[in-house]
Scaffold this motif. Sequence first.
Motif, PDB file in Angstrom:
ATOM      1  N   LEU A  34       0.817  -1.210   0.000  1.00 34.61           N
ATOM      2  CA  LEU A  34       0.000   0.000   0.000  1.00 34.61           C
ATOM      3  C   LEU A  34       0.850   1.258   0.000  1.00 34.61           C
ATOM      4  N   THR A  35       1.954   1.227   0.710  1.00 36.13           N
ATOM      5  CA  THR A  35       2.800   2.418   0.838  1.00 36.13           C
ATOM      6  C   THR A  35       3.824   2.525  -0.276  1.00 36.13           C
ATOM      7  N   GLY A  36       3.810   1.594  -1.200  1.00 41.57           N
ATOM      8  CA  GLY A  36       4.755   1.655  -2.303  1.00 41.57           C
ATOM      9  C   GLY A  36       6.169   1.326  -1.889  1.00 41.57           C
ATOM     10  N   GLY A  37       6.325   0.489  -0.882  1.00 38.54           N
ATOM     11  CA  GLY A  37       7.647   0.065  -0.451  1.00 38.54           C
ATOM     12  C   GLY A  37       8.232   0.885   0.681  1.00 38.54           C
ATOM     13  N   ASP A  38       7.489   1.852   1.208  1.00 33.77           N
ATOM     14  CA  ASP A  38       7.973   2.657   2.337  1.00 33.77           C
ATOM     15  C   ASP A  38       7.841   1.807   3.603  1.00 33.77           C
ATOM     16  N   THR A  39       8.923   1.141   3.966  1.00 29.66           N
ATOM     17  CA  THR A  39       8.867   0.185   5.076  1.00 29.66           C
ATOM     18  C   THR A  39       8.606   0.857   6.418  1.00 29.66           C
ATOM     19  N   HIS A  40       9.097   2.072   6.578  1.00 29.32           N
ATOM     20  CA  HIS A  40       8.874   2.775   7.849  1.00 29.32           C
ATOM     21  C   HIS A  40       7.400   3.147   8.016  1.00 29.32           C
ATOM     22  N   LEU A  41       6.799   3.664   6.959  1.00 35.59           N
ATOM     23  CA  LEU A  41       5.376   3.987   7.018  1.00 35.59           C
ATOM     24  C   LEU A  41       4.561   2.705   7.175  1.00 35.59           C
ATOM     25  N   ALA A  42       4.990   1.626   6.523  1.00 33.23           N
ATOM     26  CA  ALA A  42       4.284   0.346   6.649  1.00 33.23           C
ATOM     27  C   ALA A  42       4.289  -0.122   8.101  1.00 33.23           C
ATOM     28  N   GLU A  43       5.437  -0.005   8.760  1.00 30.44           N
ATOM     29  CA  GLU A  43       5.513  -0.385  10.177  1.00 30.44           C
ATOM     30  C   GLU A  43       4.588   0.484  11.025  1.00 30.44           C
ATOM     31  N   ASP A  44       4.569   1.792  10.733  1.00 30.74           N
ATOM     32  CA  ASP A  44       3.689   2.703  11.473  1.00 30.74           C
ATOM     33  C   ASP A  44       2.223   2.330  11.281  1.00 30.74           C
ATOM     34  N   LEU A  45       1.857   2.001  10.050  1.00 30.17           N
ATOM     35  CA  LEU A  45       0.461   1.641   9.771  1.00 30.17           C
ATOM     36  C   LEU A  45       0.060   0.353  10.471  1.00 30.17           C
ATOM     37  N   VAL A  46       0.955  -0.629  10.470  1.00 31.33           N
ATOM     38  CA  VAL A  46       0.663  -1.891  11.159  1.00 31.33           C
ATOM     39  C   VAL A  46       0.508  -1.632  12.652  1.00 31.33           C
ATOM     40  N   GLN A  47       1.389  -0.819  13.199  1.00 32.85           N
ATOM     41  CA  GLN A  47       1.302  -0.507  14.627  1.00 32.85           C
ATOM     42  C   GLN A  47       0.001   0.232  14.943  1.00 32.85           C
ATOM     43  N   GLU A  48      -0.365   1.186  14.091  1.00 33.63           N
ATOM     44  CA  GLU A  48      -1.610   1.910  14.307  1.00 33.63           C
ATOM     45  C   GLU A  48      -2.813   0.978  14.204  1.00 33.63           C
ATOM     46  N   ALA A  49      -2.796   0.100  13.216  1.00 32.75           N
ATOM     47  CA  ALA A  49      -3.899  -0.848  13.039  1.00 32.75           C
ATOM     48  C   ALA A  49      -4.011  -1.786  14.244  1.00 32.75           C
ATOM     49  N   LEU A  50      -2.883  -2.319  14.699  1.00 33.30           N
ATOM     50  CA  LEU A  50      -2.917  -3.217  15.857  1.00 33.30           C
ATOM     51  C   LEU A  50      -3.392  -2.483  17.114  1.00 33.30           C
ATOM     52  N   GLY A  51      -3.025  -1.221  17.247  1.00 33.96           N
ATOM     53  CA  GLY A  51      -3.510  -0.439  18.382  1.00 33.96           C
ATOM     54  C   GLY A  51      -5.017  -0.267  18.353  1.00 33.96           C
ATOM     55  N   ARG A  52      -5.551   0.020  17.176  1.00 35.63           N
ATOM     56  CA  ARG A  52      -7.007   0.162  17.037  1.00 35.63           C
ATOM     57  C   ARG A  52      -7.717  -1.167  17.302  1.00 35.63           C
ATOM     58  N   ILE A  53      -7.122  -2.239  16.813  1.00 35.34           N
ATOM     59  CA  ILE A  53      -7.718  -3.566  17.023  1.00 35.34           C
ATOM     60  C   ILE A  53      -7.671  -3.930  18.493  1.00 35.34           C
ATOM     61  N   TYR A  54      -6.585  -3.598  19.171  1.00 38.95           N
ATOM     62  CA  TYR A  54      -6.446  -3.893  20.608  1.00 38.95           C
ATOM     63  C   TYR A  54      -7.565  -3.237  21.410  1.00 38.95           C
ATOM     64  N   VAL A  55      -7.864  -1.988  21.088  1.00 43.46           N
ATOM     65  CA  VAL A  55      -8.946  -1.292  21.791  1.00 43.46           C
ATOM     66  C   VAL A  55     -10.261  -2.022  21.565  1.00 43.46           C
TER      67      VAL A  55
END
Length: 184
Positions: A37-58
């Motif tokens: 989705l991020t076009g290979g931006d691994t740092h943004l990909a990590e941020d998005l996964v972390q944000e998604a997991l945080g939302r799912i945790y709630v």
Amino acid sequence: MAREGQLRTAGGRARDEDFRAFAAARTPNLYRTACLLTGGDTHLAEDLVQEALGRIYVQWHRTSWFTPRARIDNPAGYAHTVLVRAFLSHRSRRSSGEQPVEAVPDGAAREGDPALRLTLVDALARLAPRDRAVLVLRYWEDRSVEETSEILRSSSGAVRTRTVRALGRIRAVLGDGLDALAER
């Protein structure tokens, strides 16, 4: 009363363990999708996964045994939905100070042709975020039109139209480069 508090604490720990197991199992798939989705931006990909997991945790902790309607029926599907929506909301925020990079960072290729993979990731990066999301969901994640429309909060017809247009755009971006890679 003390027994009730002990049961809630034990239930909370059990939900924490369930979530940890879920997160450990799904993170590689979520990260792969986020990288696309991020076009290979691994740092943004990590941020998005972390944000998604945080939302799912709630949401995970809002569910309980006495409210079956609040339970997440398909946690993996829900996780991908949250990830794509986090990506789209990130892309629509203009306050992001991050800039896209010109070259995809080196990474370990699992299978297939690494040059073809990099060419496809680069071509995806050149598409608009919603076009990229449609192609990743439909062809990389192998989602149906209906699932994709639900994740993107749009109609099935809009997903079909965007898919056709996005495929045309990616073909234009790839041009003869894809033919040259296929001949190898």
